[in-house]
Design an enzyme around this catalytic site. Structure first.
Site, PDB file in Angstrom:
ATOM      1  N   HIS A   1      16.138  21.747   3.551  1.00  0.00           N
ATOM      2  CA  HIS A   1      15.983  23.199   3.811  1.00  0.00           C
ATOM      3  C   HIS A   1      17.092  24.194   2.888  1.00  0.00           C
ATOM      4  CE1 HIS A   1      15.182  21.429   8.538  1.00  0.00           C
ATOM      5  NE2 HIS A   1      13.869  21.570   7.681  1.00  0.00           N
TER       6      HIS A   1
ATOM      7  N   ASP B   1      14.136  19.510  13.272  1.00  0.00           N
ATOM      8  CA  ASP B   1      12.867  19.157  12.197  1.00  0.00           C
ATOM      9  C   ASP B   1      13.128  17.509  11.251  1.00  0.00           C
ATOM     10  OD1 ASP B   1      10.893  19.521  10.910  1.00  0.00           O
ATOM     11  OD2 ASP B   1      12.027  20.469   9.087  1.00  0.00           O
TER      12      ASP B   1
ATOM     13  N   SER C   1      19.172  18.980   6.296  1.00  0.00           N
ATOM     14  CA  SER C   1      19.099  19.813   6.234  1.00  0.00           C
ATOM     15  C   SER C   1      20.733  20.859   6.000  1.00  0.00           C
ATOM     16  CB  SER C   1      18.757  20.546   7.614  1.00  0.00           C
ATOM     17  OG  SER C   1      18.752  22.268   7.968  1.00  0.00           O
ATOM     18  N   THR C   2      21.457  21.087   6.933  1.00  0.00           N
ATOM     19  CA  THR C   2      22.380  21.127   6.807  1.00  0.00           C
ATOM     20  C   THR C   2      23.537  20.552   6.413  1.00  0.00           C
ATOM     21  OG1 THR C   2      22.157  22.824   8.701  1.00  0.00           O
ATOM     22  CG2 THR C   2      24.784  22.474   8.325  1.00  0.00           C
TER      23      THR C   2
ATOM     24  N   MET D   1      21.020  19.932  11.230  1.00  0.00           N
ATOM     25  CA  MET D   1      20.645  20.979  12.469  1.00  0.00           C
ATOM     26  C   MET D   1      19.448  20.697  13.140  1.00  0.00           C
ATOM     27  SD  MET D   1      22.001  25.157  13.500  1.00  0.00           S
ATOM     28  CE  MET D   1      24.033  24.177  12.919  1.00  0.00           C
TER      29      MET D   1
END
Length: 332
Positions: free
Chosen positions: A181, A277, A155-156, A274
């Site tokens: 993401h 998930d 993600s991030t 973050m």
């Protein structure tokens, strides 16, 4: 794959002074500055006219700010973009909007040589100019492998982290499935960026795609991607759905499907991000015999997803980002 001509740059900033400053510095650094634009609409027209390789973009401009430009116009004109601004925006915000990277404008009296060195690095990376990779070790032959499918979630901070991992893998790598993401449209642009910088094929996943060595699929930004098995190998199922663990596509959805379809045939990697998930999905993968690797805290932009997976007992080993490609090859 390296470019044989200078990288063509379009500068977008409403300040004539700063445009001249960038043009002078980038020209001295070996770039071909093909033009300047003073607002996003001007930039849109000049992208079509001048066909640059990469764009620099300010945030605070007349008619439309740079972040809105990335969100609304760049999907129609996919071009790598490095935001260069004194506005209070984060790199994560820029990447989420569709940009490649972010750099703060130098303050008055600041050493500009350091600024241009960093801008040069970011522009080269954004334009996907990468060194020749003659030193890659080949992947193990299929008959010698323990794992024949690789699943990656992030993600991030994951866009750059995934690229670094993939660039360390050879062209004959087992098939890779990725959830990063990212909003719709941008996943296709991101896959195209990776395809240019990697030794193997990378593209956005389409429902029913069959997997094979040397193919990497990135989940579309509005569809869950699941691994499935048939008599002669693996394929993916891609479909819209409710958010899982706060996301669509969800890393948990992918990892849980990998655990069920591939079991011990799989190798899983969870990178910076973050939230949580992917943590439950990675634990299920490990429980089903997969080998799992998590990015360590020090090298993460956000040590959320890898931390939660580690806390659940889903991670076989933690490694810094720079060592993950090697860990994948070692454990295939």
């Amino acid at each position: 794959m390296t470019k044989t001509r200078p990288i063509r740059v379009l500068i977008t900033d409403d300040s004539e002074f700063f445009c001249s400053f960038l043009e002078k510095g980038l020209t001295a650094a070996g770039f071909d500055v093909v033009g300047t634009a003073h607002n996003p609409y001007d930039a849109r027209d000049k992208i079509l006219e001048l066909t640059p390789d990469v764009l620099t973009l300010d945030v605070e401009m007349p008619r439309m700010n740079g972040i809105s430009f990335l969100k609304k116009l760049i999907p129609q004109y996919p071009i790598p973009c490095v935001v260069v601004s004194s506005a209070k925006v984060s790199c994560a915000e820029v990447i989420k909007a569709g940009g490649a990277d972010f750099l703060t404008k130098p303050a008055d009296g600041e050493n500009t040589s350091a600024f241009f060195a960093e801008l040069t690095r970011k522009l080269i990376r954004a334009a996907n100019v990468v060194p020749a990779r003659s030193s890659y070790a080949p992947a193990k032959p299929k008959s010698e492998r323990k794992h024949n499918i690789i699943a990656i979630g992030a993600s991030t901070g994951g866009t750059d982290a995934i690229e670094e991992v993939l660039m360390g893998l050879p062209e004959d790598i087992p098939p890779i499935v990725i959830v990063q993401h990212m909003p719709p449209v941008f996943t296709q642009m991101y896959a195209q960026r990776l395809n240019k910088s990697c030794k193997f094929e990378v593209r956005e996943a389409v429902d029913g795609d069959t997997l094979h060595n040397g193919l990497c699929l990135v989940a579309a930004g509005d569809k869950h991607m699941r691994l499935a098995k048939k008599a002669d190998g693996y394929f993916v199922k891609c479909a819209p759905g409710e958010k899982v663990s706060g996301h669509c596509p969800s890393v948990d959805v992918l990892f849980e499907s990998v655990a069920g379809a591939a079991g011990a045939d799989a190798l899983g990697v969870i990178l910076t991000g973050m939230g949580s998930d992917g943590a439950c999905g990675m634990k299920l993968m490990r429980d089903n015999g997969a080998y799992t690797i998590g990015q360590d805290e020090k090298s993460c932009v956000v040590y959320g997803m890898p931390m939660e997976a580690f806390k659940l007992g889903g991670v076989c080993e933690q490694q810094p980002l720079s060592a993950i490609s090697g860990a994948i090859l070692k454990n295939l």
